[in-house]
Design an enzyme around this catalytic site. Structure first.
Site, PDB file in Angstrom:
ATOM      1  N   ASN A 158      25.892  89.976  49.572  1.00  0.00           N
ATOM      2  CA  ASN A 158      26.130  91.369  49.200  1.00  0.00           C
ATOM      3  C   ASN A 158      26.448  91.432  47.716  1.00  0.00           C
ATOM      4  O   ASN A 158      27.597  91.312  47.290  1.00  0.00           O
ATOM      5  CB  ASN A 158      27.256  91.957  50.050  1.00  0.00           C
ATOM      6  CG  ASN A 158      26.848  92.064  51.502  1.00  0.00           C
ATOM      7  OD1 ASN A 158      26.057  92.934  51.861  1.00  0.00           O
ATOM      8  ND2 ASN A 158      27.329  91.138  52.330  1.00  0.00           N
ATOM      9  N   GLU A 159      25.397  91.604  46.943  1.00  0.00           N
ATOM     10  CA  GLU A 159      25.511  91.602  45.485  1.00  0.00           C
ATOM     11  C   GLU A 159      26.092  92.934  45.005  1.00  0.00           C
ATOM     12  O   GLU A 159      26.210  93.887  45.795  1.00  0.00           O
ATOM     13  CB  GLU A 159      24.110  91.385  44.883  1.00  0.00           C
ATOM     14  CG  GLU A 159      23.442  90.082  45.302  1.00  0.00           C
ATOM     15  CD  GLU A 159      24.049  88.826  44.664  1.00  0.00           C
ATOM     16  OE1 GLU A 159      25.216  88.859  44.227  1.00  0.00           O
ATOM     17  OE2 GLU A 159      23.343  87.799  44.640  1.00  0.00           O
TER      18      GLU A 159
END
Ligand code: F6R
Length: 257
Positions: A158-159
Site C-alpha cells: 500500500n504505497e
C-alpha cells in the site's frame, strides 16, 4: 481519512537490542495464541509478510516447531501480497519465499496456505482479489497480522495514495520500493511494476497487528508512522487508529522516535 491526528492511542512500540530478541518475543506471542486456540479446539488465522524483516521471526517459529513441538495444524495463513508476473518457482516470488523460509519447515496443511496469485490474466485479477477478501472473511477474519514497513511507509504494498478504505487489489509499486528490491532482481528494470496486495482496510480489520522494523534505514519512516499525522501519504500511519497495534523495533530503527 487524510491528515488527521491519532484518535485511539492504543498503538504501542517496544525497542529491543537486537532484531533476534524482538523476533523471539513476537514469535512467543504468536505461539501462545496458536497453543491457546488449539487447546480450545479452535484455529488461528495469521496474516503474513515477506521481505528481509520477518526472517528472524520465521526462523524462531521453525525452531519452536522443531524443538518445542509447536504445531501449525490449526493455523490458516493469508499473505499480504505477491508480485504480478512471477510464477511460484521464481526465487523472488513471495510464494517461493514463504515456502522456503517457513512453510516447508513446519506442519501447516498445504490447503491452509493462501497467497495472492501472481500469474493471472489481467481480466482475472479483480475477481481473484474479491475472492481473497471473501476467503479471509469466511475464515473468521485475521486474528493477527504480521507486517514489515517499506521506506515509502507502505504496509503490504500500500504505497502513498492508499487510504484506509482500500482492500485487496492490484497496485503499482513506488520507484523507491522498486529501488529497494532492485538488488534481489539484478536491476531496477527487472523488478515487477505491479503487485496484488491486501488493502489498508484489510490490514486494519485484523484483530491484532504486529509490525517489525530493523536498522537505521527504517528509522525515519518508523518515526513518521508512529509520531506523524495519520495520512494517506504514509499507509502505516493508519495503524495509529488500530485498537491493538504494536511495533517491534531494534535500537537503530527506533533512533528517531
Ligand atoms: C512484504 C511486504 C512489504 C515489506 C516491506 C519491508 O510482504 O508487504 O510491506 O514488509 O517492503 O521489506 P523488508 O522487510 O525487505 O525491508
Amino acid at each position: 481519512m487524510i491528515n488527521t491526528y491519532k484518535i485511539a492511542p492504543a498503538m504501542t512500540y517496544e525497542v529491543f537490542e537486537t532484531k533476534e530478541a524482538a523476533a523471539k518475543k513476537l514469535a512467543a506471542e504468536v505461539a501462545e495464541l496458536i497453543r491457546s486456540r488449539a487447546a480450545e479446539g479452535k484455529g488461528v488465522v495469521l496474516g503474513l509478510a515477506t521481505g528481509a524483516t520477518p526472517l528472524p521471526f520465521y526462523a524462531e517459529l521453525i525452531r519452536l516447531h522443531k524443538e518445542e513441538g509447536l504445531s501449525f495444524k490449526n493455523v490458516t495463513t493469508f499473505n499480504l501480497d505477491e508480485y504480478t508476473g512471477l510464477p511460484h518457482d521464481h526465487v523472488e516470488s513471495y510464494w517461493y519465499f514463504m515456502h522456503t523460509n517457513l512453510f516447508n519447515h513446519i506442519d501447516i496443511p498445504a490447503e491452509n496456505i493462501n497467497l495472492p496469485c501472481g500469474t493471472l490474466a489481467p481480466e482475472e485479477i479483480p475477481a481473484h482479489c474479491a475472492a481473497y477478501e471473501q476467503k479471509i472473511k469466511d475464515c473468521g477474519g485475521l486474528d493477527l497480522q504480521i507486517l514489515g514497513i517499506g521506506r515509502t511507509g507502505h504496509i503490504g504494498f500500500n504505497e502513498p495514495g492508499s487510504d484506509d478504505t482500500t482492500i485487496t487489489r492490484q497496485v503499482h509499486l513506488d520507484d523507491l520500493t522498486k529501488t529497494d528490491a532492485a538488488p534481489a532482481f539484478g536491476g531496477f528494470e527487472n523488478v515487477p511494476s505491479t503487485a496484488i496486495t491486501m488493502g489498508v482496510a484489510t490490514i486494519m480489520g485484523a484483530k491484532k497487528v504486529r509490525l517489525m522494523a530493523w536498522g537505521e534505514k527504517k528509522a525515519s519512516i518508523v518515526n513518521k508512522a508512529i509520531n506523524g499525522p495519520v495520512t494517506i501519504d504514509v499507509a502505516a500511519s493508519y495503524l495509529q487508529n488500530h485498537a491493538d497495534a504494536k511495533y517491534f523495533l531494534d535500537t537503530p530503527a527506533a533512533a528517531e522516535l
